[in-house]
Design an enzyme around this catalytic site. Sequence first.
Site, PDB file in Angstrom:
ATOM      1  N   CYS A  54      -1.847 -10.629   2.958  1.00 43.23           N
ATOM      2  CA  CYS A  54      -1.630 -10.260   1.556  1.00 43.23           C
ATOM      3  C   CYS A  54      -0.410  -9.366   1.416  1.00 43.23           C
ATOM      4  CB  CYS A  54      -2.840  -9.485   1.043  1.00 43.23           C
ATOM      5  SG  CYS A  54      -4.253 -10.501   0.688  1.00 43.23           S
ATOM      6  N   ASP A 103      -9.582  -1.057  -0.256  1.00 41.71           N
ATOM      7  CA  ASP A 103      -9.961  -2.436  -0.575  1.00 41.71           C
ATOM      8  C   ASP A 103     -10.774  -2.537  -1.869  1.00 41.71           C
ATOM      9  OD1 ASP A 103      -8.643  -3.450   1.552  1.00 41.71           O
ATOM     10  OD2 ASP A 103     -10.397  -3.780   2.813  1.00 41.71           O
ATOM     11  N   LYS A 125     -16.264  -9.390   6.668  1.00 47.79           N
ATOM     12  CA  LYS A 125     -14.999 -10.033   7.062  1.00 47.79           C
ATOM     13  C   LYS A 125     -14.264  -9.155   8.078  1.00 47.79           C
ATOM     14  CE  LYS A 125     -10.973  -9.712   4.474  1.00 47.79           C
ATOM     15  NZ  LYS A 125      -9.826  -9.398   5.317  1.00 47.79           N
TER      16      LYS A 125
HETATM   17  C1  UD1 Z   1      -7.546  -3.015   7.662  1.00 48.52           C
HETATM   18  C2  UD1 Z   1      -8.370  -3.954   6.824  1.00 48.52           C
HETATM   19  C3  UD1 Z   1      -7.917  -3.921   5.375  1.00 48.52           C
HETATM   20  C4  UD1 Z   1      -7.944  -2.485   4.853  1.00 48.52           C
HETATM   21  C5  UD1 Z   1      -7.169  -1.563   5.784  1.00 48.52           C
HETATM   22  C6  UD1 Z   1      -7.290  -0.099   5.410  1.00 48.52           C
HETATM   23  C7  UD1 Z   1      -8.972  -5.705   8.379  1.00 48.52           C
HETATM   24  C8  UD1 Z   1      -8.841  -7.117   8.775  1.00 48.52           C
HETATM   25  N1  UD1 Z   1      -8.217  -5.293   7.360  1.00 48.52           N
HETATM   26  O1  UD1 Z   1      -6.195  -3.464   7.599  1.00 48.52           O
HETATM   27  O2  UD1 Z   1      -8.815  -4.725   4.611  1.00 48.52           O
HETATM   28  O3  UD1 Z   1      -7.344  -2.449   3.578  1.00 48.52           O
HETATM   29  O4  UD1 Z   1      -7.662  -1.695   7.132  1.00 48.52           O
HETATM   30  O5  UD1 Z   1      -8.610   0.284   5.347  1.00 48.52           O
HETATM   31  O6  UD1 Z   1      -9.782  -4.958   8.935  1.00 48.52           O
HETATM   32  N2  UD1 Z   1       0.386   1.134   9.363  1.00 48.52           N
HETATM   33  C9  UD1 Z   1       1.599   1.431   9.899  1.00 48.52           C
HETATM   34  N3  UD1 Z   1       1.911   0.915  11.134  1.00 48.52           N
HETATM   35  C10 UD1 Z   1       1.039   0.138  11.831  1.00 48.52           C
HETATM   36  C11 UD1 Z   1      -0.215  -0.151  11.272  1.00 48.52           C
HETATM   37  C12 UD1 Z   1      -0.527   0.358  10.028  1.00 48.52           C
HETATM   38  O7  UD1 Z   1       2.406   2.127   9.297  1.00 48.52           O
HETATM   39  O8  UD1 Z   1       1.375  -0.292  12.939  1.00 48.52           O
HETATM   40  C13 UD1 Z   1       0.042   1.661   8.015  1.00 48.52           C
HETATM   41  C14 UD1 Z   1      -0.127   0.545   6.985  1.00 48.52           C
HETATM   42  O9  UD1 Z   1       1.100   0.141   6.446  1.00 48.52           O
HETATM   43  C15 UD1 Z   1      -1.026   1.206   5.958  1.00 48.52           C
HETATM   44  C16 UD1 Z   1      -1.919   2.090   6.823  1.00 48.52           C
HETATM   45  O10 UD1 Z   1      -1.233   2.277   8.055  1.00 48.52           O
HETATM   46  O11 UD1 Z   1      -0.274   2.007   5.093  1.00 48.52           O
HETATM   47  C17 UD1 Z   1      -3.301   1.534   7.064  1.00 48.52           C
HETATM   48  O12 UD1 Z   1      -3.208   0.306   7.737  1.00 48.52           O
HETATM   49  P1  UD1 Z   1      -4.334  -0.199   8.750  1.00 48.52           P
HETATM   50  O13 UD1 Z   1      -5.450   0.790   8.792  1.00 48.52           O
HETATM   51  O14 UD1 Z   1      -3.673  -0.577  10.022  1.00 48.52           O
HETATM   52  O15 UD1 Z   1      -4.840  -1.496   8.008  1.00 48.52           O
HETATM   53  P2  UD1 Z   1      -5.121  -2.924   8.626  1.00 48.52           P
HETATM   54  O16 UD1 Z   1      -5.739  -2.788   9.960  1.00 48.52           O
HETATM   55  O17 UD1 Z   1      -3.922  -3.770   8.454  1.00 48.52           O
END
Ligand code: UD1
Length: 418
Positions: free
Chosen positions: A116, A304, A22
């Site tokens: 989510c 995850d 996914k």
């Molecule tokens: C992706 C995955 C998700 C997984 C996550 C961490 C996809 C579609 N989803 O989510 O399944 O759980 O990686 O492995 O690939 N953060 C910030 N600011 C931002 C972006 C992120 O503070 O602009 C923080 C988030 O709140 C979180 C952390 O960084 O605490 C990790 O987030 P991120 O790695 O960006 O996760 P996603 O890409 O949303």
Amino acid sequence: MKSYIVEGGNILSGEIEVSGSKNASLPILAASILNANTTKLYNIPRIQDTKITLKILKLLGCEVKSKKGKIVIDSKNIYITEIPEELMREMRSSIILAGALIGRFKKVKFSYPGGCDIGSRPIDLHLKAFRKLGIKIEEKSGFITCTCDKIVGNEISLDFPSVGATENIMLASIFCEGVTYIKNSALEPEIVDLQKFLNKMGAKIEGAGTSIIKITGVKNLKEVSYNVMPDRIEAGTLLCAAAVTGGNLKLKNIETEHIEAIIDKLRDMGCELEVEKRQVELKSIRKIKAIDIKTMPYPGFPTDLQSIFSAVLTVAKGTSIITENIFESRYKCMSELKRMGAKVTIDNRIAVIKGVRKLTGSNVKATDLRGGAALLIAALSAKGKTKIDNIEYILRGYESLDKKLNKLGAKVYIKDNK
Ligand code: UD1
């Protein structure tokens, strides 16, 4: 609203193939915007999140055809660069479309993404990076408009190795003037898969899988055909399903290199695992032992799978301590597990799970994708029948999970409560 009805207590054994990833599929589908040409994709899982992404691509003007495990996207005639608000709300990863649209058209409009409810999930790192690439960002009434004359390559140091921000910078920088460096980039295998896909399309990217990614701007991209990597989170979920029921499982179509942290934890829990490059065999030889888990960015233990492993540990021998370092609200499913008899106490980012002999089937509700899957794992070994409501969350991210589990000996039915 749909529910799973699960009759617990069946041992899950046999052989099963893991679906396409996914989290690799979503950025690759978004990247199909960039080549203004045809993209043929194999191994895209048939789940709600990929359906929504394809729906958005169609609304933007792509031609999308799917048949027999192949999806063909022609992005030549995209004429809209605004991501529809209602679909943006349905799925957090829709933010990835922003990088692809700005990369190709130098403009994009979108609203804050949904997804989510597992924590605050800001997009500040994405927007800060866009600004560094010379993109002008205006925020008004919940909408974000990004525009620029050209994307200018730059050095971007991420404060945290965000998966989504790393992917968005890669997509936005494909046609940049000069070179973009992403420092402290995410190391996840899905980033490596995205690099492979983009390079096959004619991009010039190196370093994915390390903490510095270099993107040299190119002038054109070409048509491409690509087979998406297997889903390492689904692999971990199925291994947990076998482990919690005391079964033996052979998983095929996986990259075992991607699940080393998961294999280590299952071994610590007392399972025996035989590992080959593309398959793994799990044997449950004794009662599950309690272990400690700390979630970390890759190659650490994936957030995850935290809820799913926690569900198994509710029936382990001893006390497990879980530390959730990535998403602060990922313990919502614990209150549902408690309804089934789990003994869990939570203090901020730490959960203490005192293993009990057996859980009891109950009525519970999925609160997010992986938390929902955790309830299903718990229900498989529980005494009696469990009804899991709101399984739409689970259907977002797992392809035919009920059918796969039933093939291994589970009794899981979908009830449509229309
Ligand atoms: C992706 C995955 C998700 C997984 C996550 C961490 C996809 C579609 N989803 O989510 O399944 O759980 O990686 O492995 O690939 N953060 C910030 N600011 C931002 C972006 C992120 O503070 O602009 C923080 C988030 O709140 C979180 C952390 O960084 O605490 C990790 O987030 P991120 O790695 O960006 O996760 P996603 O890409 O949303």
